[in-house]
Design a protein around this motif. Structure first.
Motif, PDB file in Angstrom:
ATOM      1  N   SER A 196       0.828  -1.187   0.000  1.00  0.00           N
ATOM      2  CA  SER A 196       0.000   0.000   0.000  1.00  0.00           C
ATOM      3  C   SER A 196       0.874   1.254   0.000  1.00  0.00           C
ATOM      4  O   SER A 196       0.660   2.185  -0.765  1.00  0.00           O
ATOM      5  N   ARG A 197       1.889   1.246   0.831  1.00  0.00           N
ATOM      6  CA  ARG A 197       2.788   2.399   0.916  1.00  0.00           C
ATOM      7  C   ARG A 197       3.520   2.640  -0.409  1.00  0.00           C
ATOM      8  O   ARG A 197       3.702   3.779  -0.829  1.00  0.00           O
ATOM      9  N   ASP A 198       3.912   1.547  -1.090  1.00  0.00           N
ATOM     10  CA  ASP A 198       4.570   1.704  -2.395  1.00  0.00           C
ATOM     11  C   ASP A 198       3.641   2.391  -3.394  1.00  0.00           C
ATOM     12  O   ASP A 198       4.068   3.264  -4.148  1.00  0.00           O
ATOM     13  N   VAL A 199       2.378   1.968  -3.407  1.00  0.00           N
ATOM     14  CA  VAL A 199       1.413   2.544  -4.348  1.00  0.00           C
ATOM     15  C   VAL A 199       1.160   4.026  -4.004  1.00  0.00           C
ATOM     16  O   VAL A 199       1.081   4.878  -4.886  1.00  0.00           O
ATOM     17  N   LEU A 200       1.096   4.322  -2.705  1.00  0.00           N
ATOM     18  CA  LEU A 200       0.878   5.714  -2.286  1.00  0.00           C
ATOM     19  C   LEU A 200       2.075   6.590  -2.637  1.00  0.00           C
ATOM     20  O   LEU A 200       1.921   7.731  -3.071  1.00  0.00           O
ATOM     21  N   ARG A 201       3.279   6.047  -2.484  1.00  0.00           N
ATOM     22  CA  ARG A 201       4.479   6.800  -2.872  1.00  0.00           C
ATOM     23  C   ARG A 201       4.470   7.073  -4.363  1.00  0.00           C
ATOM     24  O   ARG A 201       4.877   8.139  -4.810  1.00  0.00           O
ATOM     25  N   LEU A 202       4.005   6.059  -5.117  1.00  0.00           N
ATOM     26  CA  LEU A 202       3.905   6.241  -6.569  1.00  0.00           C
ATOM     27  C   LEU A 202       2.933   7.376  -6.897  1.00  0.00           C
ATOM     28  O   LEU A 202       3.245   8.269  -7.686  1.00  0.00           O
ATOM     29  N   LEU A 203       1.757   7.348  -6.284  1.00  0.00           N
ATOM     30  CA  LEU A 203       0.769   8.407  -6.540  1.00  0.00           C
ATOM     31  C   LEU A 203       1.348   9.763  -6.159  1.00  0.00           C
ATOM     32  O   LEU A 203       1.234  10.743  -6.891  1.00  0.00           O
ATOM     33  N   ARG A 204       2.020   9.807  -5.000  1.00  0.00           N
ATOM     34  CA  ARG A 204       2.650  11.049  -4.540  1.00  0.00           C
ATOM     35  C   ARG A 204       3.672  11.544  -5.573  1.00  0.00           C
ATOM     36  O   ARG A 204       3.748  12.719  -5.882  1.00  0.00           O
ATOM     37  N   SER A 205       4.458  10.620  -6.119  1.00  0.00           N
ATOM     38  CA  SER A 205       5.510  11.041  -7.059  1.00  0.00           C
ATOM     39  C   SER A 205       4.901  11.500  -8.388  1.00  0.00           C
ATOM     40  O   SER A 205       5.444  12.383  -9.044  1.00  0.00           O
ATOM     41  N   LEU A 206       3.758  10.926  -8.780  1.00  0.00           N
ATOM     42  CA  LEU A 206       3.090  11.381 -10.009  1.00  0.00           C
ATOM     43  C   LEU A 206       2.604  12.820  -9.835  1.00  0.00           C
ATOM     44  O   LEU A 206       2.644  13.614 -10.772  1.00  0.00           O
ATOM     45  N   VAL A 207       2.170  13.134  -8.631  1.00  0.00           N
ATOM     46  CA  VAL A 207       1.724  14.495  -8.335  1.00  0.00           C
ATOM     47  C   VAL A 207       2.934  15.432  -8.322  1.00  0.00           C
ATOM     48  O   VAL A 207       2.926  16.494  -8.947  1.00  0.00           O
ATOM     49  N   ASP A 208       3.991  15.011  -7.643  1.00  0.00           N
ATOM     50  CA  ASP A 208       5.163  15.879  -7.479  1.00  0.00           C
ATOM     51  C   ASP A 208       5.947  16.052  -8.779  1.00  0.00           C
ATOM     52  O   ASP A 208       6.419  17.138  -9.083  1.00  0.00           O
ATOM     53  N   LYS A 209       6.106  14.965  -9.544  1.00  0.00           N
ATOM     54  CA  LYS A 209       6.989  15.030 -10.719  1.00  0.00           C
ATOM     55  C   LYS A 209       6.253  15.398 -11.996  1.00  0.00           C
ATOM     56  O   LYS A 209       6.825  15.993 -12.898  1.00  0.00           O
ATOM     57  N   GLN A 210       4.966  14.989 -12.109  1.00  0.00           N
ATOM     58  CA  GLN A 210       4.255  15.232 -13.373  1.00  0.00           C
ATOM     59  C   GLN A 210       3.066  16.164 -13.178  1.00  0.00           C
ATOM     60  O   GLN A 210       2.272  16.341 -14.093  1.00  0.00           O
ATOM     61  N   ALA A 211       2.931  16.723 -11.976  1.00  0.00           N
ATOM     62  CA  ALA A 211       1.780  17.596 -11.671  1.00  0.00           C
ATOM     63  C   ALA A 211       0.458  16.918 -12.006  1.00  0.00           C
ATOM     64  O   ALA A 211      -0.492  17.550 -12.459  1.00  0.00           O
ATOM     65  N   GLN A 212       0.410  15.589 -11.797  1.00  0.00           N
ATOM     66  CA  GLN A 212      -0.840  14.854 -12.004  1.00  0.00           C
ATOM     67  C   GLN A 212      -1.829  15.245 -10.894  1.00  0.00           C
ATOM     68  O   GLN A 212      -1.443  15.320  -9.735  1.00  0.00           O
ATOM     69  N   THR A 213      -3.057  15.500 -11.262  1.00  0.00           N
ATOM     70  CA  THR A 213      -4.109  15.734 -10.275  1.00  0.00           C
ATOM     71  C   THR A 213      -4.663  14.379  -9.844  1.00  0.00           C
ATOM     72  O   THR A 213      -5.026  13.568 -10.700  1.00  0.00           O
TER      73      THR A 213
END
Ligand code: ADP
Ligand code: ADP
Length: 229
Positions: free
Chosen positions: A174-191
């Motif tokens: 779960s934490r890996d998936v959340l880190r991934l979502l966080r990084s998509l927001v931080d690196k690609q400005a994904q909403t």
């Protein structure tokens, strides 16, 4: 700017159930929002209405500058297909297809050639470039959810919705998936907008919205797991 905007959204179901009661809320570009609240508080309905999967009884939903409640079925289908990503608790991958073929599906459905480079980029963005030829059964739960995220993002949607995306995963995965979502927001400005029950998961978001009885009853910026719990 605001990528998703709900204005006075009310949703009644049959038998007098009010799932959403005059909700007005915006989700800004490049932010990560968690939606929390007790079972039956309207979280799924909020997500379904915001994603154009369900229609509000009244009010407006604007995604990427377009009012979903005013679009024809056909245009709504196209907008959903091209501008909105959705992931579920249960991954919903097609078992007979490889990871790459699953990721290519939205492109095929859009009548586009499944550009191998785009598929590869999408798999790489979730850290699974080396699993392209694997079928879902050959992947862990966390990897399957990452493939589902790659599939949801392959069309470069304006917003990614997740309905309990970590609900079927153990704590570490779960934490890996959340880190991934966080990084998509931080690196690609994904909403990203995700429904979750888990305070530790919500703490990865920039903002937590609390629902109760179909209304937004609270909000917390830069949450910590302790503050959310
Ligand atoms: P949550 O996701 O917070 O558990 P939901 O959005 O699923 O809440 O449900 C909000 C309310 O709407 C609940 O009272 C639920 O029983 C009701 N509801 C949800 N979907 C339907 C439906 N298809 N038909 C009738 N009532 C529904
Ligand atoms: P890094 O490895 O770059 O430090 P992390 O993946 O640990 O990044 O964290 C990414 C984001 O998730 C950060 O905003 C951090 O505050 C938050 N975060 C990390 N661990 C937790 C946790 N256990 N609970 C809540 N939020 C966390």
């Amino acid at each position: 700017h605001t990528t998703v905007e709900l204005a006075s959204v009310t949703k009644h179901y049959s038998h007098g159930v009010t799932a959403l009661d005059n909700v007005t809320i915006g989700f800004h570009h490049g932010t990560f929002t968690a939606v929390m609240g007790p079972s039956g508080s309207g979280k799924s309905t909020l997500l379904q209405c915001a994603a154009g999967l369900d229609k509000p009884t009244s009010g407006h939903v604007v995604v990427d500058g377009r009012d979903l409640t005013r679009l024809s079925e056909r245009k709504l289908t196209l907008l959903r297909r091209d501008r909105i990503g959705f992931v579920f608790q249960s991954f919903n991958l097609l078992p007979s297809l490889t990871a790459a073929q699953n990721v290519a599906l939205p492109l095929r459905l859009a009548g586009r050639l499944p550009d191998p480079e785009l598929v590869e980029q999408s798999l790489a963005s979730v850290g699974l470039a080396d699993r392209a030829a694997h079928r879902p059964a050959e992947l862990s739960g966390g990897q399957q959810q990452r493939v589902a995220i790659a599939r949801a993002l392959v069309t470069r949607p304006a917003v990614l919705f997740g309905d309990e995306p970590t609900g079927a995963l153990d704590t570490n995965t779960s934490r890996d998936v959340l880190r991934l979502l966080r990084s998509l927001v931080d690196k690609q400005a994904q909403t990203v907008v995700m429904v979750t029950h888990d305070p530790a998961a919500a703490a990865y978001a920039d903002r937590v919205l609390f629902l109760a009885d179909g209304r937004v009853c609270g909000e917390l910026a830069d949450p910590t797991p302790e503050a959310v719990a």
